[in-house]
Design a protein around this motif. Structure first.
Motif, PDB file in Angstrom:
ATOM      1  N   TRP A  77      -2.973  35.191 -17.294  1.00 21.96           N
ATOM      2  CA  TRP A  77      -3.614  36.200 -16.455  1.00 21.96           C
ATOM      3  C   TRP A  77      -3.070  37.568 -16.825  1.00 21.96           C
ATOM      4  O   TRP A  77      -1.874  37.706 -17.066  1.00 21.96           O
ATOM      5  CB  TRP A  77      -3.294  35.953 -14.986  1.00 21.96           C
ATOM      6  N   LYS A  78      -3.921  38.565 -16.819  1.00 25.16           N
ATOM      7  CA  LYS A  78      -3.498  39.946 -17.065  1.00 25.16           C
ATOM      8  C   LYS A  78      -4.200  40.839 -16.054  1.00 25.16           C
ATOM      9  O   LYS A  78      -5.420  40.808 -15.927  1.00 25.16           O
ATOM     10  CB  LYS A  78      -3.894  40.366 -18.482  1.00 25.16           C
ATOM     11  N   ILE A  79      -3.429  41.593 -15.291  1.00 20.49           N
ATOM     12  CA  ILE A  79      -3.962  42.578 -14.358  1.00 20.49           C
ATOM     13  C   ILE A  79      -3.487  43.936 -14.850  1.00 20.49           C
ATOM     14  O   ILE A  79      -2.297  44.107 -15.146  1.00 20.49           O
ATOM     15  CB  ILE A  79      -3.430  42.348 -12.929  1.00 20.49           C
ATOM     16  N   ALA A  80      -4.406  44.895 -14.945  1.00 19.41           N
ATOM     17  CA  ALA A  80      -4.025  46.234 -15.386  1.00 19.41           C
ATOM     18  C   ALA A  80      -4.829  47.284 -14.634  1.00 19.41           C
ATOM     19  O   ALA A  80      -6.015  47.096 -14.367  1.00 19.41           O
ATOM     20  CB  ALA A  80      -4.262  46.382 -16.884  1.00 19.41           C
ATOM     21  N   VAL A  81      -4.149  48.361 -14.288  1.00 23.15           N
ATOM     22  CA  VAL A  81      -4.797  49.529 -13.699  1.00 23.15           C
ATOM     23  C   VAL A  81      -4.385  50.707 -14.564  1.00 23.15           C
ATOM     24  O   VAL A  81      -3.180  50.943 -14.766  1.00 23.15           O
ATOM     25  CB  VAL A  81      -4.371  49.749 -12.227  1.00 23.15           C
ATOM     26  N   THR A  82      -5.368  51.423 -15.110  1.00 22.73           N
ATOM     27  CA  THR A  82      -5.063  52.503 -16.034  1.00 22.73           C
ATOM     28  C   THR A  82      -4.590  53.749 -15.305  1.00 22.73           C
ATOM     29  O   THR A  82      -4.847  53.936 -14.119  1.00 22.73           O
ATOM     30  CB  THR A  82      -6.270  52.870 -16.915  1.00 22.73           C
ATOM     31  N   ARG A  83      -3.945  54.582 -16.018  1.00 21.68           N
ATOM     32  CA  ARG A  83      -3.335  55.799 -15.492  1.00 21.68           C
ATOM     33  C   ARG A  83      -4.355  56.873 -15.170  1.00 21.68           C
ATOM     34  O   ARG A  83      -5.506  56.780 -15.575  1.00 21.68           O
ATOM     35  CB  ARG A  83      -2.322  56.329 -16.493  1.00 21.68           C
ATOM     36  N   THR A  84      -3.894  57.863 -14.474  1.00 24.09           N
ATOM     37  CA  THR A  84      -4.669  59.092 -14.280  1.00 24.09           C
ATOM     38  C   THR A  84      -3.952  60.182 -15.062  1.00 24.09           C
ATOM     39  O   THR A  84      -2.923  59.936 -15.701  1.00 24.09           O
ATOM     40  CB  THR A  84      -4.754  59.496 -12.795  1.00 24.09           C
ATOM     41  N   ALA A  85      -4.438  61.400 -14.990  1.00 23.81           N
ATOM     42  CA  ALA A  85      -3.793  62.501 -15.691  1.00 23.81           C
ATOM     43  C   ALA A  85      -2.385  62.762 -15.162  1.00 23.81           C
ATOM     44  O   ALA A  85      -1.521  63.251 -15.882  1.00 23.81           O
ATOM     45  CB  ALA A  85      -4.644  63.763 -15.562  1.00 23.81           C
ATOM     46  N   LYS A  86      -2.136  62.391 -13.902  1.00 18.11           N
ATOM     47  CA  LYS A  86      -0.841  62.707 -13.283  1.00 18.11           C
ATOM     48  C   LYS A  86       0.040  61.500 -12.972  1.00 18.11           C
ATOM     49  O   LYS A  86       1.230  61.647 -12.750  1.00 18.11           O
ATOM     50  CB  LYS A  86      -1.071  63.483 -11.987  1.00 18.11           C
ATOM     51  N   VAL A  87      -0.538  60.313 -12.915  1.00 17.76           N
ATOM     52  CA  VAL A  87       0.219  59.129 -12.504  1.00 17.76           C
ATOM     53  C   VAL A  87       0.051  58.020 -13.537  1.00 17.76           C
ATOM     54  O   VAL A  87      -1.067  57.741 -13.974  1.00 17.76           O
ATOM     55  CB  VAL A  87      -0.258  58.634 -11.112  1.00 17.76           C
ATOM     56  N   ARG A  88       1.175  57.382 -13.882  1.00 19.30           N
ATOM     57  CA  ARG A  88       1.138  56.276 -14.842  1.00 19.30           C
ATOM     58  C   ARG A  88       0.441  55.060 -14.259  1.00 19.30           C
ATOM     59  O   ARG A  88       0.500  54.817 -13.064  1.00 19.30           O
ATOM     60  CB  ARG A  88       2.547  55.880 -15.241  1.00 19.30           C
ATOM     61  N   GLY A  89      -0.198  54.292 -15.092  1.00 13.05           N
ATOM     62  CA  GLY A  89      -0.808  53.031 -14.679  1.00 13.05           C
ATOM     63  C   GLY A  89       0.215  51.909 -14.725  1.00 13.05           C
ATOM     64  O   GLY A  89       1.406  52.133 -14.924  1.00 13.05           O
ATOM     65  N   TYR A  90      -0.257  50.684 -14.547  1.00 11.84           N
ATOM     66  CA  TYR A  90       0.642  49.534 -14.594  1.00 11.84           C
ATOM     67  C   TYR A  90      -0.126  48.302 -15.024  1.00 11.84           C
ATOM     68  O   TYR A  90      -1.354  48.275 -15.029  1.00 11.84           O
ATOM     69  CB  TYR A  90       1.308  49.289 -13.232  1.00 11.84           C
ATOM     70  N   HIS A  91       0.627  47.280 -15.398  1.00 14.42           N
ATOM     71  CA  HIS A  91       0.033  45.986 -15.728  1.00 14.42           C
ATOM     72  C   HIS A  91       1.023  44.892 -15.393  1.00 14.42           C
ATOM     73  O   HIS A  91       2.234  45.122 -15.338  1.00 14.42           O
ATOM     74  CB  HIS A  91      -0.393  45.915 -17.200  1.00 14.42           C
ATOM     75  N   SER A  93       1.451  40.418 -15.921  1.00 11.76           N
ATOM     76  CA  SER A  93       0.928  39.204 -16.551  1.00 11.76           C
ATOM     77  C   SER A  93       1.541  37.973 -15.904  1.00 11.76           C
ATOM     78  O   SER A  93       2.670  38.013 -15.404  1.00 11.76           O
ATOM     79  CB  SER A  93       1.275  39.184 -18.040  1.00 11.76           C
ATOM     80  N   PHE A  94       0.777  36.888 -15.935  1.00  9.86           N
ATOM     81  CA  PHE A  94       1.240  35.591 -15.462  1.00  9.86           C
ATOM     82  C   PHE A  94       0.922  34.567 -16.539  1.00  9.86           C
ATOM     83  O   PHE A  94      -0.080  34.696 -17.239  1.00  9.86           O
ATOM     84  CB  PHE A  94       0.514  35.187 -14.177  1.00  9.86           C
ATOM     85  N   ASP A  95       1.727  33.527 -16.631  1.00 10.28           N
ATOM     86  CA  ASP A  95       1.454  32.522 -17.661  1.00 10.28           C
ATOM     87  C   ASP A  95       0.303  31.598 -17.242  1.00 10.28           C
ATOM     88  O   ASP A  95      -0.203  31.682 -16.132  1.00 10.28           O
ATOM     89  CB  ASP A  95       2.718  31.730 -18.030  1.00 10.28           C
ATOM     90  N   THR A  96      -0.083  30.723 -18.148  1.00 12.49           N
ATOM     91  CA  THR A  96      -1.247  29.856 -17.919  1.00 12.49           C
ATOM     92  C   THR A  96      -1.028  28.859 -16.795  1.00 12.49           C
ATOM     93  O   THR A  96      -1.992  28.368 -16.215  1.00 12.49           O
ATOM     94  CB  THR A  96      -1.633  29.077 -19.192  1.00 12.49           C
ATOM     95  N   GLU A  97       0.210  28.550 -16.462  1.00  6.40           N
ATOM     96  CA  GLU A  97       0.501  27.573 -15.407  1.00  6.40           C
ATOM     97  C   GLU A  97       0.767  28.225 -14.051  1.00  6.40           C
ATOM     98  O   GLU A  97       1.085  27.529 -13.085  1.00  6.40           O
ATOM     99  CB  GLU A  97       1.690  26.696 -15.802  1.00  6.40           C
ATOM    100  N   MET A  98       0.658  29.539 -13.955  1.00 10.28           N
ATOM    101  CA  MET A  98       0.882  30.212 -12.672  1.00 10.28           C
ATOM    102  C   MET A  98      -0.173  29.762 -11.677  1.00 10.28           C
ATOM    103  O   MET A  98      -1.358  29.658 -12.014  1.00 10.28           O
ATOM    104  CB  MET A  98       0.814  31.728 -12.852  1.00 10.28           C
ATOM    105  N   LEU A  99       0.254  29.495 -10.456  1.00 13.79           N
ATOM    106  CA  LEU A  99      -0.683  29.096  -9.408  1.00 13.79           C
ATOM    107  C   LEU A  99      -1.719  30.188  -9.171  1.00 13.79           C
ATOM    108  O   LEU A  99      -1.368  31.358  -8.977  1.00 13.79           O
ATOM    109  CB  LEU A  99       0.067  28.857  -8.105  1.00 13.79           C
ATOM    110  N   ALA A 100      -2.979  29.820  -9.178  1.00 11.73           N
ATOM    111  CA  ALA A 100      -4.045  30.771  -8.900  1.00 11.73           C
ATOM    112  C   ALA A 100      -3.874  31.387  -7.507  1.00 11.73           C
ATOM    113  O   ALA A 100      -4.240  32.538  -7.288  1.00 11.73           O
ATOM    114  CB  ALA A 100      -5.405  30.100  -9.033  1.00 11.73           C
ATOM    115  N   ASP A 101      -3.275  30.642  -6.581  1.00 10.37           N
ATOM    116  CA  ASP A 101      -3.018  31.167  -5.233  1.00 10.37           C
ATOM    117  C   ASP A 101      -2.168  32.435  -5.297  1.00 10.37           C
ATOM    118  O   ASP A 101      -2.412  33.408  -4.573  1.00 10.37           O
ATOM    119  CB  ASP A 101      -2.274  30.138  -4.384  1.00 10.37           C
ATOM    120  N   ILE A 102      -1.156  32.434  -6.145  1.00 13.51           N
ATOM    121  CA  ILE A 102      -0.254  33.578  -6.271  1.00 13.51           C
ATOM    122  C   ILE A 102      -0.956  34.741  -6.955  1.00 13.51           C
ATOM    123  O   ILE A 102      -0.830  35.895  -6.539  1.00 13.51           O
ATOM    124  CB  ILE A 102       1.033  33.165  -7.009  1.00 13.51           C
TER     125      ILE A 102
END
Length: 117
Positions: A77-91, A93-102
Motif C-alpha cells: 500500500w502507498k498513501i501520498a499527499v503532495t506538497r503545496t508551495a508552502k508546506v511539504r507533502g508526505y507519504h 507505505s505498508f507491506d503486502t501483509e498489512m491488515l486492510a483494517d489498519i
C-alpha cells in the motif's frame, strides 16, 4: 499449566501470559476502497491488477499492490499527499501483509483532514 524453567530465567503459567489470538493476513481491501466516491476520486485498475486511486485535484494518491509494488521490497500500500508551495507533502507505505483494517483507518484519517476549497 506451569512451565518449569530448566536454567536461568523464570517460570510462569499460560494463564499469566494471557495468550491472545491476533488477526493476520491482508484482510479485505474493500474496507479501504469503499471510502472513495467516483464524484471525488479517479480509480484505475492496471494490467497487473494493481489499484490506483487519486483525488480529482491530483494531490492525494493511494496505490494497492496485492503482489507487491514493482521495484520495492514487498510494498503493498502507498498513501501520498503532495506538497503545496508552502508546506511539504508526505507519504506512508505498508507491506503486502498489512491488515486492510489498519490501512482503512489511516486512509480515513487522511480523508478527514482534507476539505474542499
Amino acid at each position: 499449566m506451569t512451565v518449569a524453567s530448566t536454567g536461568p530465567g523464570f517460570s510462569t503459567t499460560v494463564e499469566a501470559l494471557r495468550l491472545r489470538e491476533w488477526q493476520l493476513g491482508p484482510g479485505q481491501p474493500t474496507l479501504v476502497m469503499d471510502q472513495f466516491s467516483a464524484e471525488d476520486f479517479h480509480l484505475v485498475v492496471d494490467d497487473r491488477a494493481d489499484v490506483h486511486v487519486s483525488s480529482k485535484d491530483g494531490r492525494f494518491y493511494l496505490g494497492w499492490f496485492p503482489l507487491g509494488r514493482p521495484g520495492t521490497n514487498g510494498e503493498g500500500w502507498k498513501i501520498a499527499v503532495t506538497r503545496t508551495a508552502k508546506v511539504r507533502g508526505y507519504h506512508v507505505s505498508f507491506d503486502t501483509e498489512m491488515l486492510a483494517d489498519i490501512v482503512a483507518v489511516a486512509v480515513a484519517r487522511v480523508l478527514e483532514t482534507s476539505r474542499r476549497l
